[in-house]
Motif scaffolding. Structure first.
Motif, mmCIF file in Angstrom:
data_model
loop_
_atom_site.group_PDB
_atom_site.id
_atom_site.type_symbol
_atom_site.label_atom_id
_atom_site.label_comp_id
_atom_site.label_asym_id
_atom_site.label_seq_id
_atom_site.Cartn_x
_atom_site.Cartn_y
_atom_site.Cartn_z
ATOM 1 N N UNK A 1 33.054 39.199 31.225
ATOM 2 C CA UNK A 1 32.922 40.593 31.649
ATOM 3 C C UNK A 1 33.192 41.542 30.494
ATOM 4 N N UNK A 2 34.182 41.197 29.679
ATOM 5 C CA UNK A 2 34.529 42.064 28.556
ATOM 6 C C UNK A 2 33.363 42.176 27.580
ATOM 7 N N UNK A 3 32.794 41.018 27.238
ATOM 8 C CA UNK A 3 31.692 41.049 26.271
ATOM 9 C C UNK A 3 30.511 41.823 26.825
ATOM 10 N N UNK A 4 30.232 41.637 28.123
ATOM 11 C CA UNK A 4 29.131 42.394 28.737
ATOM 12 C C UNK A 4 29.450 43.893 28.684
ATOM 13 N N UNK A 5 30.703 44.231 29.009
ATOM 14 C CA UNK A 5 31.081 45.648 29.017
ATOM 15 C C UNK A 5 30.941 46.257 27.625
ATOM 16 N N UNK A 6 31.372 45.507 26.619
ATOM 17 C CA UNK A 6 31.292 46.030 25.256
ATOM 18 C C UNK A 6 29.828 46.148 24.831
ATOM 19 N N UNK B 1 42.401 45.911 31.644
ATOM 20 C CA UNK B 1 42.620 44.871 32.647
ATOM 21 C C UNK B 1 42.060 43.533 32.167
ATOM 22 N N UNK B 2 40.827 43.566 31.639
ATOM 23 C CA UNK B 2 40.206 42.322 31.165
ATOM 24 C C UNK B 2 41.030 41.721 30.039
ATOM 25 N N UNK B 3 41.494 42.578 29.132
ATOM 26 C CA UNK B 3 42.280 42.068 28.007
ATOM 27 C C UNK B 3 43.568 41.421 28.514
ATOM 28 N N UNK B 4 44.155 41.998 29.568
ATOM 29 C CA UNK B 4 45.376 41.417 30.110
ATOM 30 C C UNK B 4 45.097 40.026 30.666
ATOM 31 N N UNK B 5 43.992 39.888 31.400
ATOM 32 C CA UNK B 5 43.655 38.568 31.948
ATOM 33 C C UNK B 5 43.423 37.573 30.820
ATOM 34 N N UNK B 6 42.726 38.038 29.778
ATOM 35 C CA UNK B 6 42.461 37.150 28.649
ATOM 36 C C UNK B 6 43.770 36.756 27.982
ATOM 37 N N UNK B 7 44.704 37.706 27.891
ATOM 38 C CA UNK B 7 45.983 37.407 27.240
ATOM 39 C C UNK B 7 46.711 36.303 27.996
ATOM 40 N N UNK C 1 38.192 33.166 31.001
ATOM 41 C CA UNK C 1 36.798 33.009 30.581
ATOM 42 C C UNK C 1 35.908 34.007 31.310
ATOM 43 N N UNK C 2 36.146 34.163 32.617
ATOM 44 C CA UNK C 2 35.363 35.152 33.350
ATOM 45 C C UNK C 2 35.652 36.555 32.827
ATOM 46 N N UNK C 3 36.931 36.798 32.494
ATOM 47 C CA UNK C 3 37.280 38.108 31.952
ATOM 48 C C UNK C 3 36.605 38.329 30.604
ATOM 49 N N UNK D 1 44.763 25.643 33.802
ATOM 50 C CA UNK D 1 43.301 25.623 33.924
ATOM 51 C C UNK D 1 42.804 26.861 34.667
ATOM 52 N N UNK D 2 43.532 27.245 35.714
ATOM 53 C CA UNK D 2 43.115 28.425 36.471
ATOM 54 C C UNK D 2 43.188 29.668 35.581
ATOM 55 N N UNK D 3 44.266 29.776 34.808
ATOM 56 C CA UNK D 3 44.416 30.948 33.938
ATOM 57 C C UNK D 3 43.310 30.986 32.891
ATOM 58 N N UNK D 4 42.985 29.826 32.333
ATOM 59 C CA UNK D 4 41.948 29.802 31.298
ATOM 60 C C UNK D 4 40.586 30.104 31.914
ATOM 61 N N UNK D 5 40.367 29.602 33.129
ATOM 62 C CA UNK D 5 39.109 29.909 33.804
ATOM 63 C C UNK D 5 38.992 31.412 34.064
ATOM 64 N N UNK D 6 40.079 32.002 34.562
ATOM 65 C CA UNK D 6 40.067 33.447 34.813
ATOM 66 C C UNK D 6 39.823 34.197 33.511
#
Lengths: 240, 459, 208
Positions: free
Chosen positions: B410-415, B35-41, B405-407, B398-403
């Motif tokens: 979260x991804x880096x924390x998860x990893x 999910x996070x990777x999809x948001x980042x994509x 960034x949060x993803x 901007x909204x997509x890039x902000x989302x």
């Protein structure tokens, strides 16, 4: 530069958009919606308005030069503030720093006429416009070198704009020559936002066009026009 | 420091719990990562559009020339102060309750800095010329100060994250089951630096941690001060104030505390760390957060009263737009939900619970982002010349890039939580011991496939 | 107030330039006193005295001192002094010498209902080299540490200068920002020290 507001009527008398702005746009191919010299209409204390043509103030203590991270904005030896658009990284901290709203960003591919594309780029005329960089009034150093007044001063039908040299203490509007220091003192010239300590090199002589017969209560000016809105392939214009 | 004597069973439980996340992944985790990777994509796609079309795809224009990107930059650099506060300031004052969450706080620091530092790059009109900052950098520019400060802080906090990890890496190395992949064993062996816990090694590690603990505090303060200086060095009316440096530092620590409380609540639940992260940690951090609501309120009062009393030209406009104008809703949300409510939630004994404090922390995080947004956008909206005030609405890019960034955060924390122990096992074991009010230890059996990795205790 | 003065001045100019209708006016004589030579950059005193045919001073008369100037495509007489004579018939003022060209001054009394117009001229030759007189004071400056950005043109490297700092700047122009450099070097060397401890941890763990 000295701008005699007594003679500026926002080009109400000629019934056109401000001709300083128009001449600047023609000469520099300034992309829409950039008005490098912009004629603001400001209120007067007793009612009515005055017109304030505002080029880059070419501050001596220029906030934009101070904050530029890569030195893309710099003082020439003569003191003019120029931008090297081939070095600018587009961080826009100069736009945040400028207290006169005199900096313009190429948000997209700027609308410019095809002839702009054939020009050799130089910070002194900034054509062709480069996307993602900042532009502004450059005080026309290339014009001065060839012995001509800047476009805005040439374009002014009322000869309200004087262009001069602080070194030789002289300025001219194309008609008359004045001793700069004396001209400023005698007419109680002021500078915009003097209290900020930016030390602008643009001086204003207070007035509201009374010397060319404008009444302060006559408000409004014609909106600025850009003749080449869509003349460059892929160009998009935007609003400020 | 003398090691505590702790029950062997307790320590065994701690090691198992601390290392369990490393031992395998669940389907839920894989879905979360996907999910996070999809948001980042989506965010990457938005950025590609921005590079193709120029910044015209954003909502920024000449008069409000900074927007979501710079606000988020300030926000992320702000929450990076979590680690410094918890591990450096509290460690320096010899507090012990925070030891079980220092690792998480240091994760936040490193990850938030990585994500935050991306924003000025995303914001550039000419990202292709980024090397000009090195080639033609001018030390007089506040942006260069940011470059210096953030790179220094990132290096320092990475080192500071690594130092207390060394004994835990050794633990991982020693406790890896025989069937663990070879690369994992090699990785832990290299990272553990031959740690065997000899007195000489302990002395050296203690010294290194102490040195970094002391040096990282002024570095952290300087980072957020120079971040505030990209505004305070401007002559624009709302920015031209001396309070910005301390105010930004206070805001940074404030949002950093909130970030660590939220992460603590999430990981405690997901990784079953209830025995080591208890109400003690939440209440202590909650009190700190409540103290910072007062500091923030005080700083705001100072700023608004000193300017509001005199009502200089630009401030009349600024006040109107904040208090009754277009920014009324975000501003009062910040005041009520960001300052007043979190403080009350923590101070009221009935809501001073783990859920109550977590809700307060979420409120603080959200409203601190709003606060950063107000500083940037409302500040730039004040007209500097006689023109109609501009308006700014973030675009989908901007909204997509902000989302994204949060993803990414979260991804880096998860990893990180999968690769490194999320609890500083050795420090908790040696300097903290069992939590006073911990719930009764329930020995949950580990899932079968995790036993493979954590086979048996070392002999 | 200012507008009233301006209006009065305009009327006065109109009055002065209007052809005199009075047939017989008294002659007047104008004398311009200025030093024959001046140094470049100096401010000199210039005076003019207006007398009637008998040498008696004329007071309250308007005297304008001009010099021909040229800049870009503008040329004409630029006013250097503009004043009214005192009871001694004199006006005085100061002129800054801003050019190495000889300065040609022309003083003029436009005449009035009683007196004829009169003119006087003077020429000041200028000595000395032309140096930059106009000094811009720009930029974020730390005294003795750095020059204003761009003060030496397009290159933004600070000037070298004398002394230890100057020599340091020759090595690395950005060293003019040494307060920042010093802070960075301090912090990074502490980082380096911590890293060196890591290597010692490693060697302390080596099995004998």
């Amino acid at each position: 530069m000295v701008i005699d507001l007594r003679r500026c009527d926002g080009c109400q008398s000629v019934g056109k958009p401000p001709q300083c702005t128009a001449a600047c746009i023609e000469g520099h191919f300034a992309p829409a919606p950039m008005e490098w010299v912009q004629v603001y209409e400001a209120g007067l204390p007793g009612g009515g308005t005055q017109f304030i043509p505002t080029p880059c103030q070419n501050c001596q203590n220029a906030p934009c030069v101070n904050v530029c991270p890569v030195g893309a904005t710099f003082h020439t030896p003569e003191g003019t503030v120029l931008i090297d658009q081939q070095r600018c990284i587009g961080c826009r901290i100069c736009m945040e720093a400028c207290p006169y709203d005199r900096r313009f960003f190429n948000w997209g591919t700027a609308p410019q006429p095809p002839e702009a594309l054939f020009m050799d780029y130089s910070p002194e005329h900034q054509s062709p416009a480069i996307r993602g960089t900042v532009m502004k009034c450059d005080f026309c150093p290339d014009m001065a070198r060839s012995g001509r007044l800047p476009y805005c001063a040439q374009g002014c039908p009322n000869r309200a704009i004087y262009y001069g040299d602080l070194e030789e203490d002289v300025a001219t509007n194309g008609d008359e020559v004045v001793r700069l220091s004396r001209f400023l003192s005698e007419n109680a010239a002021y500078r915009l936002k003097e209290e900020l300590g930016t030390e602008p090199r643009v001086h204003y002589i207070p007035g509201h066009g009374e010397a060319v017969g404008r009444s302060a209560s006559r408000k409004g000016r014609k909106p600025t026009e850009w003749p080449w809105q869509e003349r460059r392939a892929g160009a998009t214009s935007w609003t400020r | 420091m003398d090691a505590l004597t702790v029950p062997a069973a307790w320590r065994e439980r701690l090691e198992r719990r601390g290392l369990a996340p490393l031992a395998g992944t669940s389907r839920r985790y894989a879905l979360w990562i996907a999910f996070l990777c999809a948001v980042i994509a989506v965010g990457v796609f938005a950025y590609v559009r921005q590079v193709q079309e120029g910044l015209i795809v954003t909502g920024m224009r000449d008069r409000i020339s900074w927007g979501v990107y710079i606000a988020s930059f300030v926000f992320f650099i702000g929450i990076s102060h979590a680690g410094t506060l918890l591990s450096a300031i509290l460690r320096a004052t010899k507090a012990r309750w925070q030891l079980s969450v220092t690792r998480m706080a240091e994760f936040i620091t490193v990850v938030a800095l990585m994500v935050g530092a991306l924003f000025p790059l995303i914001d550039l009109g000419r990202p292709d010329r980024i090397l000009n900052v090195l080639l033609y950098g001018r030390w007089q520019s506040p942006l260069l100060w940011d470059v210096f400060a953030i790179s220094t802080y990132l290096t320092g906090s990475t080192l500071y994250l690594y130092l207390p990890l060394i004994p835990d890496f050794a633990l991982c190395r020693d406790r890896l089951g025989p069937s663990a992949p070879r690369w994992r064993r090699a990785l832990f062996t290299v990272l553990a630096l031959g740690w065997r816990g000899t007195p000489a090694q302990r002395r050296l590690l203690d010294r290194a941690i102490t040195v970094m603990m002391i040096v990282i505090i002024p570095v952290a303060v300087s980072v957020h001060t120079v971040v505030s200086w990209i505004f305070a060095m401007s002559l624009r009316v709302p920015f031209n104030t001396t309070i910005f440096g301390p105010y930004f530092v206070a805001g940074a620590i404030f949002s950093g505390i909130a970030a660590i409380i939220v992460l603590m609540a999430v990981l405690r639940k997901l990784l079953h760390l209830e025995e080591w992260i208890t109400r003690t940690q939440f209440v202590s951090l909650g009190y700190l957060m409540a103290a910072f609501t007062l500091i923030m309120g005080y700083a705001n009062l100072n700023e608004y009263v000193t300017h509001g009393y005199k009502m200089e030209e630009g401030f009349v406009f600024h006040f109107d737009q904040l208090m009754t104008g277009p920014f009324m809703w975000p501003f009062w949300t910040y005041v009520v939900a960001g300052i007043a409510l979190p403080g009350l939630l923590v101070l009221n004994p009935r809501t001073r619970t783990i859920p109550g404090i977590t809700v307060a922390a979420v409120l603080v995080l959200v409203t601190m982002w709003i606060e950063r947004y107000l500083i940037v956008v409302a500040g730039l909206r004040v007209p500097v010349m006689p023109y109609e005030p501009a308006s700014y609405v973030p675009s989908w890019v901007e909204v997509a890039i902000l989302a994204a960034a949060f993803a990414l955060f979260a991804l880096l924390i998860s990893v990180f939580a999968k690769v490194f122990p999320v609890i500083s096992v050795w420090e908790v074991a040696e300097h903290r011991g069992p939590e006073p009010g911990a719930p009764a230890a329930v020995e949950e059996p580990l899932p079968a496939r995790r036993k493979i990795l954590l086979g048996e205790a070392p002999s | 107030m200012r507008r009233a003065v301006a209006a009065a001045a305009t009327l006065l100019v109109l009055a002065l330039s209007a052809p005199s209708v009075v047939a017989a006016a008294d002659p007047s004589r104008l004398a311009l006193t200025a030093p024959a030579t001046a140094r470049f950059g100096e401010t000199i005193g210039v005076g003019a005295r207006l007398t009637d045919g008998q040498g008696a001073p004329i007071s309250g008369a308007r005297i304008v001192v001009v010099t021909p100037m040229r800049f870009l495509n503008g040329a004409g007489d630029a006013v250097l002094l503009d004043g009214r004579t005192d009871k001694d018939g004199s006006v005085a003022g100061e002129i800054a010498i801003r050019s190495t060209e000889p300065l040609a001054l022309r003083a003029r009394f436009g005449g009035d209902t009683q007196y004829d117009a009169a003119e006087a001229a003077a020429r000041i030759s200028v000595e000395g080299e032309a140096v930059a007189l106009y000094e811009q004071h720009a930029g974020a400056r730390v005294p003795m540490l750095n020059q204003a950005p761009g003060a030496d043109g397009v290159s933004l490297a600070a000037g070298a200068g004398d002394g230890v700092l100057g020599r340091m700047r020759e090595l690395w122009p950005a060293l003019s920002g040494w307060p920042i450099a010093a802070a960075l070097i301090t912090v990074w060397s502490i980082f380096a020290f911590a890293v060196s401890l890591l290597f010692r941890i490693r060697s302390a763990g080596a099995l004998p």
